[in-house]
Design an enzyme around this catalytic site. Structure first.
Site, mmCIF file in Angstrom:
data_model
loop_
_atom_site.group_PDB
_atom_site.id
_atom_site.type_symbol
_atom_site.label_atom_id
_atom_site.label_comp_id
_atom_site.label_asym_id
_atom_site.label_seq_id
_atom_site.Cartn_x
_atom_site.Cartn_y
_atom_site.Cartn_z
ATOM 1 N N ARG A 22 0.834 -1.207 0.000
ATOM 2 C CA ARG A 22 0.000 0.000 0.000
ATOM 3 C C ARG A 22 0.867 1.255 0.000
ATOM 4 O O ARG A 22 0.353 2.369 -0.036
ATOM 5 C CB ARG A 22 -0.909 0.028 1.230
ATOM 6 N N LYS A 72 14.618 -7.237 4.044
ATOM 7 C CA LYS A 72 14.913 -6.395 5.209
ATOM 8 C C LYS A 72 16.242 -6.745 5.873
ATOM 9 O O LYS A 72 16.845 -5.915 6.527
ATOM 10 C CB LYS A 72 13.775 -6.466 6.227
ATOM 11 N N ASP A 84 21.541 2.998 14.899
ATOM 12 C CA ASP A 84 21.524 2.040 16.009
ATOM 13 C C ASP A 84 20.178 1.347 16.153
ATOM 14 O O ASP A 84 20.110 0.151 16.411
ATOM 15 C CB ASP A 84 21.837 2.763 17.336
ATOM 16 N N ASP A 108 9.740 1.346 11.624
ATOM 17 C CA ASP A 108 8.557 0.631 12.125
ATOM 18 C C ASP A 108 8.303 0.940 13.606
ATOM 19 O O ASP A 108 7.159 1.100 14.032
ATOM 20 C CB ASP A 108 8.724 -0.890 11.958
ATOM 21 N N GLY A 134 7.967 -12.597 15.645
ATOM 22 C CA GLY A 134 8.358 -12.633 14.233
ATOM 23 C C GLY A 134 9.070 -11.352 13.829
ATOM 24 O O GLY A 134 9.576 -10.601 14.673
ATOM 25 N N GLY A 135 9.086 -11.096 12.523
ATOM 26 C CA GLY A 135 9.840 -9.968 11.986
ATOM 27 C C GLY A 135 9.444 -8.631 12.574
ATOM 28 O O GLY A 135 10.302 -7.777 12.827
ATOM 29 N N ILE A 219 -1.340 -5.062 15.366
ATOM 30 C CA ILE A 219 -0.669 -4.498 14.186
ATOM 31 C C ILE A 219 -1.213 -5.091 12.884
ATOM 32 O O ILE A 219 -0.881 -4.619 11.808
ATOM 33 C CB ILE A 219 0.868 -4.619 14.255
ATOM 34 N N TYR A 221 -3.686 -5.285 9.982
ATOM 35 C CA TYR A 221 -4.582 -4.235 9.481
ATOM 36 C C TYR A 221 -5.513 -4.700 8.360
ATOM 37 O O TYR A 221 -6.240 -3.894 7.789
ATOM 38 C CB TYR A 221 -3.804 -2.979 9.070
#
Ligand SMILES: NC(=O)c1ccc[n+]([C@@H]2O[C@H](COP(=O)([O-])OP(=O)(O)OC[C@H]3O[C@@H](n4cnc5c(N)ncnc54)[C@H](OP(=O)(O)O)[C@@H]3O)[C@@H](O)[C@H]2O)c1
Length: 280
Positions: A22, A72, A84, A108, A134-135, A219, A221
């Site tokens: 998106r 990523k 950092d 994020d 997870g990620g 989180i 959506y």
């Protein structure tokens, strides 16, 4: 869409696949709102092509790009400098190109916290319980810790939560089966698992055991109103949806690449959410 000139600012999102993203819609909204001579494009790159394709963007004069899965981690290796927080979060999602150099950061965590605060969550009210390892969980835990919040984590596969606790000292690991009982000791609950997503089972947790005033953030959506959020709101608890994190995490990158710090408001939310409804 503004007409592009020879000096347009260019950015985009790299991923594979990238068709579900998106971000072009979101950045496109801000570009149009501010009448900016620029473009933000979907940039599909297969994993093996990532490094050469990013070098190509640098050579073409792009200002930078967002990075989504599966790149990523690979993004770390291509950076000349990494902030950092991205190291603590274990992922780079935003690249900036300047003078032939690539710098990486992770927005994020910023996006998650910005949306919590905009939704009225009091981070001083007590510890947070994060479900999932997870990620996305790592950036969220790191960002919560950076605000001074004590954080506990519970994940179906406990070993993954233990790995996160090794990377992020101070993180307390709880058993997945203890998640409902643990609610009474926490002021914020965050679902970072994929449970509740369209096509997946709902997250099972007994909100009746929550401390008074628990804030519940999801989180996920798609859908915007997950079963967890619906259950929270039915009990009069504050619910925070996942779309706001997606919108807020885009702010720092847009500001760097296009020179205007955009705002997340109801009009943007409606514009992006209307696409989510179509995608369900
Ligand atoms: N709002 C945003 O901006 C944003 C950003 C990123 C991601 N997301 C959303 O967040 C969700 C997770 O993304 P991710 O990248 O972190 O995913 P991920 O790396 O694949 O991790 C998935 C997590 O869900 C858990 N899980 C999956 N199925 C489960 C089940 N049946 N029972 C219990 N736990 C289960 C996994 O536990 P195990 O370790 O035991 O497998 C793991 O902790 C997705 O819905 C994604 O769309 C939203």
């Amino acid at each position: 869409m503004p007409i592009l000139s020879g000096t347009s600012r260019l950015a985009g999102i790299t991923g594979w696949p990238v068709t579900h993203s998106r971000s072009p819609r979101l950045h496109g909204f801000w570009l149009r709102r501010h009448g900016i001579d620029g473009a933000y494009m979907p940039l599909g790159m297969k994993p093996d092509d990532f490094a050469i394709a990013i070098r190509g963007l640098v050579a073409l004069g792009f200002r930078g790009c967002n990075v989504t899965q599966p790149h990523k981690l690979a993004a770390f290796e291509i950076c000349d400098a990494v902030e950092d927080f991205a190291r603590r979060a274990g992922a780079v999602n935003t690249l900036t190109f300047a003078d032939g150099k690539i710098s990486g950061r992770n927005t994020d965590g910023y996006g998650f916290i910005a949306h919590l605060l905009a939704s009225g969550v009091d981070l001083a009210a007590g510890p947070a319980l994060v479900l999932g390892a997870g990620g996305s969980a790592r950036a969220i835990v790191a960002a919560l810790q950076d605000t001074g919040v004590r954080v506990s984590i519970a994940n179906r596969t406990r070993a993954r939560a233990e790995e996160l606790a090794t990377a992020l000292p101070g993180l307390r690991v709880l058993d997945w089966d203890a998640r409902s009982d643990a609610l009474r000791d926490h002021a914020v609950l965050v679902n970072t698992t994929s449970l509740g997503m369209a096509g997946q089972d709902a997250l099972e947790i007994d909100l009746d055991r929550a401390a008074a005033g628990l804030a519940v953030a999801d989180i996920v959506y798609v859908p915007l109103e997950t079963p967890l959020l619906a259950a929270a709101r039915a009990r009069g608890l504050l619910g925070v949806d996942g779309l706001g994190m997606l919108l807020h995490q885009a702010v720092p990158g847009f500001a760097t690449w296009f020179g205007v710090r955009p705002v997340v408001d109801e009009e943007l939310r409606r514009f992006v959410a209307s696409d989510l409804i179509d995608a369900r």
